[in-house]
Design a protein around this motif. Structure first.
Motif, short mmCIF file in Angstrom:
data_model
loop_
_atom_site.label_atom_id
_atom_site.label_comp_id
_atom_site.label_asym_id
_atom_site.label_seq_id
_atom_site.Cartn_x
_atom_site.Cartn_y
_atom_site.Cartn_z
N MET A 1 0.86 -1.20 0.00
CA MET A 1 0.00 0.00 0.00
C MET A 1 0.89 1.24 0.00
N SER A 2 0.55 2.20 -0.85
CA SER A 2 1.35 3.40 -0.95
C SER A 2 1.22 4.25 0.30
N ALA A 3 2.21 5.15 0.47
CA ALA A 3 2.17 6.04 1.64
C ALA A 3 0.95 6.94 1.61
N SER A 4 0.57 7.40 0.41
CA SER A 4 -0.60 8.28 0.31
C SER A 4 -1.88 7.54 0.66
N ALA A 5 -1.94 6.24 0.26
CA ALA A 5 -3.13 5.46 0.59
C ALA A 5 -3.24 5.21 2.08
N GLU A 6 -2.08 4.93 2.72
CA GLU A 6 -2.09 4.74 4.17
C GLU A 6 -2.51 6.00 4.90
N ALA A 7 -2.02 7.15 4.43
CA ALA A 7 -2.40 8.42 5.05
C ALA A 7 -3.88 8.67 4.89
N SER A 8 -4.43 8.30 3.72
CA SER A 8 -5.86 8.50 3.48
C SER A 8 -6.69 7.66 4.43
N ARG A 9 -6.24 6.40 4.68
CA ARG A 9 -6.98 5.53 5.59
C ARG A 9 -6.92 6.05 7.02
N ALA A 10 -5.81 6.66 7.39
CA ALA A 10 -5.66 7.15 8.76
C ALA A 10 -6.39 8.46 9.00
N SER A 11 -6.80 9.14 7.92
CA SER A 11 -7.44 10.43 8.07
C SER A 11 -8.94 10.27 8.29
N LEU A 12 -9.59 11.39 8.66
CA LEU A 12 -11.03 11.38 8.95
C LEU A 12 -11.78 12.24 7.94
N THR A 13 -13.01 11.87 7.68
CA THR A 13 -13.89 12.73 6.91
C THR A 13 -14.36 13.88 7.79
N THR A 14 -14.95 14.89 7.16
CA THR A 14 -15.46 16.03 7.94
C THR A 14 -16.55 15.58 8.90
N GLY A 15 -17.41 14.67 8.45
CA GLY A 15 -18.47 14.19 9.33
C GLY A 15 -17.93 13.45 10.54
N ALA A 16 -16.93 12.59 10.31
CA ALA A 16 -16.34 11.84 11.43
C ALA A 16 -15.63 12.77 12.39
N LEU A 17 -14.94 13.79 11.86
CA LEU A 17 -14.25 14.74 12.73
C LEU A 17 -15.26 15.55 13.54
N ALA A 18 -16.36 15.96 12.91
CA ALA A 18 -17.38 16.72 13.63
C ALA A 18 -17.94 15.91 14.79
N ARG A 19 -18.20 14.61 14.56
CA ARG A 19 -18.71 13.76 15.63
C ARG A 19 -17.67 13.59 16.74
#
Length: 334
Positions: free
Chosen positions: A1-19
């Motif tokens: 898995m690429s570094a960018s893909a791993e970073a994307s999986r570790a990040s949150l959507t705006t909805g998840a962050l709001a919750r």
């Protein structure tokens, strides 16, 4: 898995962050637009993703605003601390000024040492200048947020007007009524409740309590943070309060009393007998007592006193996120 893909999986959507933060998605967008505290990276054609560093930055900002720091300053400090934005000297808070004459043909209001914005609001109120009162209130809330605007600008002005008419043959009653009406209207229009299926916080004045502005300020602050609330305003009958609690199954109930004559612990005891949920896992609402009317009373088991808007907001945010009951140290001694 690429570094960018791993970073994307570790990040949150705006909805998840709001919750996670307990705020509305619209609040996050507003903060980004106003203060530049948005996601570090964007990918064209995809939803915004918030990295762990972005999340930590927003959590830092929320901690600062819960302590009474203005949203603009909290965002600046949060970004400066992680190196995203160059640090600048912290803007000095408006310096209090000694009491002076209020123009408009009235004697001085007992303002004492207040922020200049409080003095400007008082001047507009005693002139019965509705448009100026509205402008001063909106400017204060836009600049400082609900909590700071209430505690440092609005409440001191309301108290000064109230003290003045009570000692001057009620000659300032019209000033208090005009100011109170505009404060209430501005608090309601400053925030918009979001749809939320979580157990709400019920806010109500005691059955004989007519002064609702302090709890309206709490409603606005909770709504600003994206917490689900139900506001019932002044003088809610005991039976109606119980009915509302049974129908909504609230996580917490805040009861406001501004004078000892309206503080009734029997209402608190009755609320604490309510329970809901499946057998073996039933729960009771947390009951919080707001206002000076509760001073000198001994709270019932399971009921705590709120000590102010900022501290009360922080307590409710913590309870709502963790479900933890407040410790006895949160009880007010005032």
């Amino acid at each position: 898995m690429s570094a960018s893909a791993e970073a994307s999986r570790a990040s949150l959507t705006t909805g998840a962050l709001a919750r996670r933060l307990g705020v509305a998605q619209t609040t996050l967008r507003t903060w980004e637009r106003r203060y530049g505290i948005g996601p570090s990276h964007r990918e064209q054609g995809r939803h915004r993703r918030w990295s762990p560093e972005d999340v930590a930055r927003l959590e830092h900002m929320c901690r600062l605003t819960a302590q009474g720091v203005t949203p603009a300053e909290a965002a600046r400090l949060a970004m400066a601390d992680d190196g995203r934005a160059p640090g600048r000297p912290t803007a000095a808070a408006p310096r209090p000024r000694a009491e002076g004459r209020t123009p408009g043909g009235f004697r001085d209001l007992p303002l004492g040492r207040v922020w200049p914005e409080s003095r400007g609001l008082a001047r507009a109120a005693v002139r019965l200048d509705a448009s100026a009162v509205q402008a001063e209130l909106r400017s204060a809330i836009d600049a400082y947020g609900i909590v700071v605007a209430w505690e440092q600008i609005i409440a001191p002005t309301l108290h000064a007007v109230g003290r003045k008419w009570s000692t001057s043959d009620e000659s300032y009653v019209e000033v208090e009524h005009l100011l109170s009406w505009h404060v209430s209207a501005t608090l309601r229009s400053a925030v918009t409740p979001a749809a939320d299926s979580r157990r709400p916080i019920l806010l109500a004045c005691m059955p004989d309590e007519q002064h609702s502005l302090p709890i309206e300020a709490l409603w606005a602050a909770l709504t600003e943070r994206g917490l689900p609330t139900r506001m019932f305003g002044a003088a809610l009958p005991k039976e109606a309060l119980h009915s509302a609690a049974r129908r909504t199954g609230p996580g917490a109930v805040v009861l406001s009393s501004q004078s000892r004559g309206t503080a009734d612990l029997a209402v608190v005891r009755a609320l604490r007998t309510l329970e809901w949920g499946v057998r073996g896992a039933r729960s009771h609402p947390l009951v919080l007592l707001a206002g000076p009317g509760w001073a000198g009373t001994t709270p019932e088991p399971g009921a705590s006193r709120l000590t102010g808007l900022a501290s009360g907001l922080a307590l409710l945010e913590s309870f709502f996120r963790t479900g933890a009951q407040p410790m006895p140290s949160t009880l007010s001694r005032r």
